[in-house]
Structure formats: structure tokens, C-alpha cells
Design an enzyme around this catalytic site. Structure first.
Site: not given
Lengths: 251, 251, 251, 251
Positions: A94, A96, A119, A168, A226
Site C-alpha cells: 500500500h 500513496h 501486459d 485514498h 515473454y
């Protein structure tokens, strides 16, 4: 006891400032040990440059401290909810980060505008509903987890490994803590690309389904081509080459 | 005599270029000693890399030099006005950081668009009135202070630690000089997030009051649970964890 | 055998992160040996900091591996198509650089808004048609090459050394692999300048033909007077000074 | 012979990449010796990291080489025109910095939106007329100089030390080569601030004349009180503190 798990969480947390995903202490990563039902997470409010492997806090799936001297991240209960709901994931991140937060604050999902997005996932980056007052006042971090799980309903958390929490910011996850951070960095890149795209062409359409699927399947699934086959082989998944291998390489 | 105060001001001034808040000499920080009624401030026009603790100028609350060989910052009198008006603050930072200046030049307050903002204050970032001609020609730096104090009327300067001076740029403050710079960096981040949010969604609404208060109270006040309790304890404020602890950690 | 070719490809690939053109593994460069009909290209999915000259893969113009332990870039067949079609080029670069991708996702060509653009080419940066479903499902990377070649029809690939693939991102080329990367960096700069120009003035016109030709001919052709004549002389092209010389200097 | 002059030009050219004003070789600085009527300028097309003091080319006011092995910058004649026209300047800088170029390409002057601008000049950043075809084909670099001089008519080149050439980019000058680069960096900052201001508030007005003059006179003229008096004294200009002192300090 939890030496390896703590080290994984520690190293993944150091990727947050290295990838420019947060200033000060505005982000946290956890690493999950499914067998023992615990995860290691960043201690709350401690700057990245002060972290040590031992400062990681071990928490169970109720968010209770199992080992560690510090307080775990204030977002710990959100992590716990996601580990319970998304079987098979091994890490959560998490932050910001700037452009992902901008889309969160604008309460807009991010359309699939190009192949960089495709992708990594075939869906728009989902955005949760804004939380209602009762939920906010009940148990905020648990409810944040519920919002995420609710929004993912009908989607596969192994295919959609990122979400934007309205008002958020981003939460991402993956098979490992490193891949969770990788997904946060990719989300930030996609978010900025989409921002610029819409400014140049406010009515830019999403790309067509065939192109989305082509790019996604170049990197994921049995026919992926890939990356290096040897890496896939190391994981016992011949023919499938996942991005985490690449990210492991960054350690 | 003022060795500690000068060091605090010196170290906080070095944070300005480190945090990318100013080019050349476009910013200054001061540190206040309330007991002695003086503050240490950056000398005017001296590049950050030439600063030493001893080059800081000690000034009283009339803006008169108490100790020091150089001229203090040309914004010294603004700092003095704020120390007089906002009892209990220990540091002030002024810069021309990019996005905060953009909002200043646009003469627009910054709405509370998300939780990054609400983690730090529950109000929009206030913007002063443009100054009238008489005030500009009277005593410009003193009047800049008055404008700030006037705009803060009715707000608690310990809860709203940042403001945008119209047509000019940001001033921030805090319990310490380091926290004042921290607040400038946070303001710059919030200002950029808000800029991007409005570009994506020109009618993006501010977030709801319950969410604002929830996030603010996670970090501030008696029930705060962000950060390490031990740090709060070290400051004799059990249960309350302020961001400055974190910032101190960055030194 | 291919020591020199691999080294050229290796060094040019390292320019991608150095120039900020890609995060993680989102870009690749190849270097072509026309005499032997092979090119050296980045191995797929390997982070730049893990590359070695020996890890480059040697591939022929059918995209078949001639030498090397790894899998070549998943974009290898696109490179092969371009080497076949554009006689005389010696390097190709593909990345997902931010602003070039934004124009690609907006499906808009970049007008010649200024002399920075005209210093490098006299045409708008072309953008391909979006690919149709049949082509996507046929042989995607080959078809991407065909799209590029189709869009370049009527243009000289030695004068227009860059293109944007719609919904995807930039491909650039040049006499050497280093110049291909140089062109990618220049394209990114031009793309950002054009983005900002249009935001300031949505009806900004392209510059006039006389100015375009004047700037282009300062740097290219028999009458060029940009750069050092001695460098041009070293290449046996007296009077003509190409940018690659400069770029070689960056190595 | 020209050791000092070459060193001044050399050091000022190194500031271009250090201040982020140009990629590759997209900028040049010259330093003027008025007594001898010559200036030292960057050699054309040579990367900054390859420059040495000795590689600077000495040129007279007709643009003819006086000393030096290399070709001087292709913009040399524009520099020569400005040194002839603006008596008392000692350095000129030209770059393709991002935001200044965006305003140039948009063919818009930059209004005085705030005090960062007014700290340096009291006028909008002027923009030249686009050049007509006859002038482009006559002697392009000389005509670029004429355009600049023409646009400055009625303004004092010691007060307005920067201009934007339409469709091209910025030229700045000053008492020294270092101040010319300083002015380019300041112009880039002002250009970005103005860009963001207009995006937030498309009808943002310029600031009032009284505020413009107040800020300008804090830094310039007999009553200036920004910077250290001792520095001004060193230059024999008591009471006047110019920014170049600060910039010298950056060397």
C-alpha cells in the site's frame, strides 16, 4: 523463527522509496506465510532508512501481534482481510503514489488505454465505492479490506492484482511481497500514462479486446513467451513466465 | 550560547534542497527558542551548500539581530509575526515549491480531496487574501505575517500548520523546525495530488467529513494509533503519536 | 564471433534506463550486422543491471536464434521486419517511455511544433493505424513491423527515424544502436514538449515549412554546419555532421 | 591568452546539464570579454562531459574564430548580435529547457503570475515574433539575434535578462556567463509555475504592479535588502545585492 519472512518484508519495504512510491513513511508492504497463517509487516511510522529485518512485526490473520517489539502498520487489518480473502497471494503493498492517488481522489477507474496496461491485466484498474459513514466509524481498516474484496467480486485476484481505494490510494498484491511492490510501481506508471492520454485526447477510447488479450497472454498463462523459459522452469511452471521472476532479479 | 538553536535551524535548512522544495536560495527555515524569545534563521541569499551552523542569524521578535555576522533572510519579519501570534510553535518554513506556488498564483485554496490531506489537517489548505497597496508599501514582510494570522483566525495553528500566501507561496510551521519542513514537503505533495485530481475530474468533490476526521484522528490526539507508542512515550505524551517523531528520525 | 555486435547491443541497452526510457524491463535495443544478416538483441525479461555482453542473443532476419542461451526479446520479429524493410539502418530501439506512450494511446501524431522537432525530422511523428483483429491473431510481432513499414511508405527511413505504434508505444532506429536510443530519447523530449504546448495553447499551429527545413538542414545533409567537421571527416562524409557522432561520444 | 575567459565559459556550460536545462548537446553558453571584443563559446555538438576549458572557441563580434580548434556553436552569430546590442552584458545562455520551450511553441508570453517572477523582472517574459521567410533564408542565426533585439526595444536588457524565441526556445543573458545560466534556470522554473497556474485557473490574472515592484526592488537597485551586504561591497556596489553573487557561490 520468522527470519526469512521478515527479510522478505524488509527488502520489499525498501523498494518503496527506491521506486519513488512514497515520501516519508507513506507506504507499507507485508509478506505472508500461508502455512503458518502469519505475515510480516512494516512497523508504523518508522522511516524506511531506519528499518531492519528485525523491526518487521509478525501478525496473525486477526491482526494480533505474534512477534515484534513495535506497533505494526496502521493498515495491518486491511492486509489481514485481503490475505483471508485472496487465497494464494503472498504479499501486499500500500502506498500513496502520486498518480494512483490522483485517480483515487477523482474516484475514476483507469481504462485500458494501451498495451503497457494490457501486459499486466485485462481489466480497467478497479476503484472501490466510497465508504459509508457507518463503516468508517465501525472498524475502518477492516472495512477498507471489505471494500476491496467486494469490488474484486467476480474478478480473479491472481489476474487483477491492483485496486484503487476511492479517496485514498492504491493497494496491490501478488505471489510475493516483491511482486506486490512491482505491481504498485506498474500501477503508478499506468496511472500516469492514462492521465496524459486523457489530457491529449479527452475521448480516447480503450483498446480493443483482441489486443488486450494478445498482450496479456504474451506474459501470462500456458502460451506465454515473454521472459526466460529457464526461470519459469525453476519455478516448475514450464512454458509460463511470470513477471515476479523478473522482479526477483531486481533484488 | 545559541549553539543548539543554530544547529536545529541549520539542519532544517539543509532539508529544503534535500526535499526538492527550492532551487538556488528560494526558501528559508527558522527555529524558535520561546524561553529566550529569539529564533535562528537562514542568512539571506546564501546557497544551502555554503551554510554552516554558525552562519545562522539569531533574531529577536522585533526582527532585530541578536547575534550573527550576516543579514538574516529577507522574510525574517514574517517569521517574527508568526512566532508572536502562534503560541507553542517552534519552527517556520517558507519556500517556493512548485505546486504550492501554482495554487498560490491561482489564488485558490486546496480542497480536502483525499486521505493524504486528511492525515495532516481537516481543513482545505487556506489561502490568504491578496495584499492591498497600502500594506505592500507599509512594511511588506510584517504585513505578510498579518495576512497569514488574519486568515488563520478561527483555526487552531496547531491543527492547521500550513498556508498559501496568495500570489506568492507556502508558509508552514510546527513544533520544531524539522516539522515545519516536513509540513512544507507534505503540502507540496498534497498540492500536486490536488492538481492532478482536478485535471482528471474537474468537479471532483472533497471527501466526506467522517472520513476526514477518521484519518486525522488516526495520527493526532489522544486516540491516535499511528506510529510507535514508545516514541510518544519518550515525549511524555502516551497514546499520542505526532509526525515530528518520524521526521526527527530522518535527521 | 559476434563479440563486437553483442557489445554494441549491450551498451545501447544500458542507455535505456540511463536515459529514463523504461522501468523494469520495458524496453529493448538491437544492433544489426548487415553483412552477416544477423542482429544482437536483448534477452527477454532480463533486468538491465543483469545484462552482460554475452547475454545478448544473435538472431537472423527470420527471427531464428543463431547464437545465445536465452530467449530473445518478445519483440524480436518486429525488429527483423524493420531490418529487412529499411536498408542501411544499424540499430532499433523500442521502449514504453511515458510521453511517447501517451501520444500512442491517444492515437495522435505529434505535429512539428518547434525547432527541437525540426532539428531531427521535417515530418510530424507518424502514428500507425490500430491493428485489425485478423492481424493481431496472425503473427502479432511480425504484423507490428508491417504496420510500421506501411505507415512509413512514401517517407525516407533515414530521415524519419521514429514512429509511434498506436495503443502501444515508440519504435526508433538509426545507423547504429546508439543512435536508435538517442532517437528514442529525442522522441520522448519532443513528445513532452508537444504535450505541454497543446495544454498552453490547444490551437497551437505547426511551425512553417521554411523554418522546419532550415533547422533540419543545419544538422543534416551536405550543407550541415552543426557539430565538428573533424567527426564527419572521420566517417568519410565531409560536410555532413550527423548526430550519431555526438552520441558515440556519450559512450 | 584567453585562459580565464575560456574557464568562465567552460564552467558555465557545465551548469547546463547540472541544472537539467538540456539533454545531449541542446544548449550553449558564452562568456564575453568586452575589452577585447571577443567571447568564448561552447564548441558545436560536443557533449558536456567531453568539454575542457581549452575546447572553448574564441570568437569575435563578427562571429569569426579568433582561437580554437573546433567549430563554435551553430548559434554563435546570435550571441554576437546580442553582445553588440546589449552593452554591459557578460554572458549568454541558450537551451531547449522543457517548459520554456513549451511557451515558445505556444507563441505565448509568460504573464507575471507571482512573486517568484517579480523577484527577477517586472515584465512578462517576452516572446519574439515568428520569423518571416526572407529572414529565415537570409542569415538565420543573425536574424534570430535581430528578432530578440527588436523585441527588447523599449525594455532595459539589464532588467529583462530573458526572452523566448517563438517556435524555438529561451535565450538569457547577464553580467556573467554564470548569471546567464542562472537566468535560464529561473526562467524554466517560472515557466513551469505559470503552466500549472493556468491549468488550475485558466483566467488567473497577473499580480498587481505594486507587488511586482516591491519584490523586484527587494532584490535589485539601491534599496535592495536581499542577500549579504558584504557580497555587494566586494563588487563595489554598496547597498545593491545582485543574484550573481549567489550564483558565483554555487561554483
Amino acid at each position: 523463527m520468522f527470519t526469512e519472512l521478515k527479510r522478505e518484508a524488509y527488502e520489499a519495504n525498501l523498494e518503496i522509496p527506491k521506486q519513488g512510491l512514497a515520501i516519508y513513511t507513506f507506504g507499507n508492504v507485508s509478506a505472508f506465510d500461508a502455512a503458518r497463517g502469519v505475515f510480516a509487516i512494516k512497523p508504523s511510522g518508522v522511516p524506511y532508512e531506519q528499518l531492519t529485518p528485525d523491526s518487521m512485526v509478525i501478525v496473525d490473520l486477526d491482526g494480533e501481534i505474534v512477534e515484534g517489539n513495535g506497533r505494526p502498520s496502521s493498515d495491518t487489518k486491511t492486509h489481514a482481510v485481503l490475505y483471508r480473502a485472496f487465497a494464494g497471494i503472498g504479499g501486499i503493498c500500500h502506498s500513496h503514489s502520486m498518480y494512483a492517488v490522483a485517480w483515487a481522489q477523482a474516484c475514476r477507474e483507469i481504462p485500458v488505454f494501451g498495451t503497457t496496461h494490457a501486459d499486466h491485466l485485462t481489466e480497467p484498474i478497479p476503484v472501490t465505492q466510497p465508504m459509508d459513514d457507518a463503516a468508517i466509524e465501525r472498524d475502518y481498516e477492516v472495512e477498507t479490506g471489505h471494500q476491496i474484496v467486494e469490488r474484486l467480486r467476480g474478478l480473479d485476484p491472481h489476474e487483477v492484482e491492483m485496486i484503487i481505494v476511492a479517496c485514498h490510494g492504491p493497494f496491490t498484491w501478488g505471489k510475493t511481497a516483491q511482486q506486490a511492490v512491482y505491481n504498485s510501481r506498474v500501477l503508478e506508471e499506468i496511472a500516469q500514462m492514462a492521465y496524459l492520454t486523457r489530457t491529449i485526447n479527452p475521448v480516447a477510447p480503450p483498446i480493443k479486446e483482441t489486443l488486450i488479450r494478445k498482450h496479456y497472454l504474451r506474459k501470462h498463462g500456458a502460451g506465454a513467451y515473454y521472459g526466460q523459459a529457464s526461470e519459469a522452469a525453476r519455478e516448475g511452471e514450464p512454458g509460463q513466465v511470470e513477471t515476479p521472476d523478473t522482479v526477483d532479479g531486481l533484488k
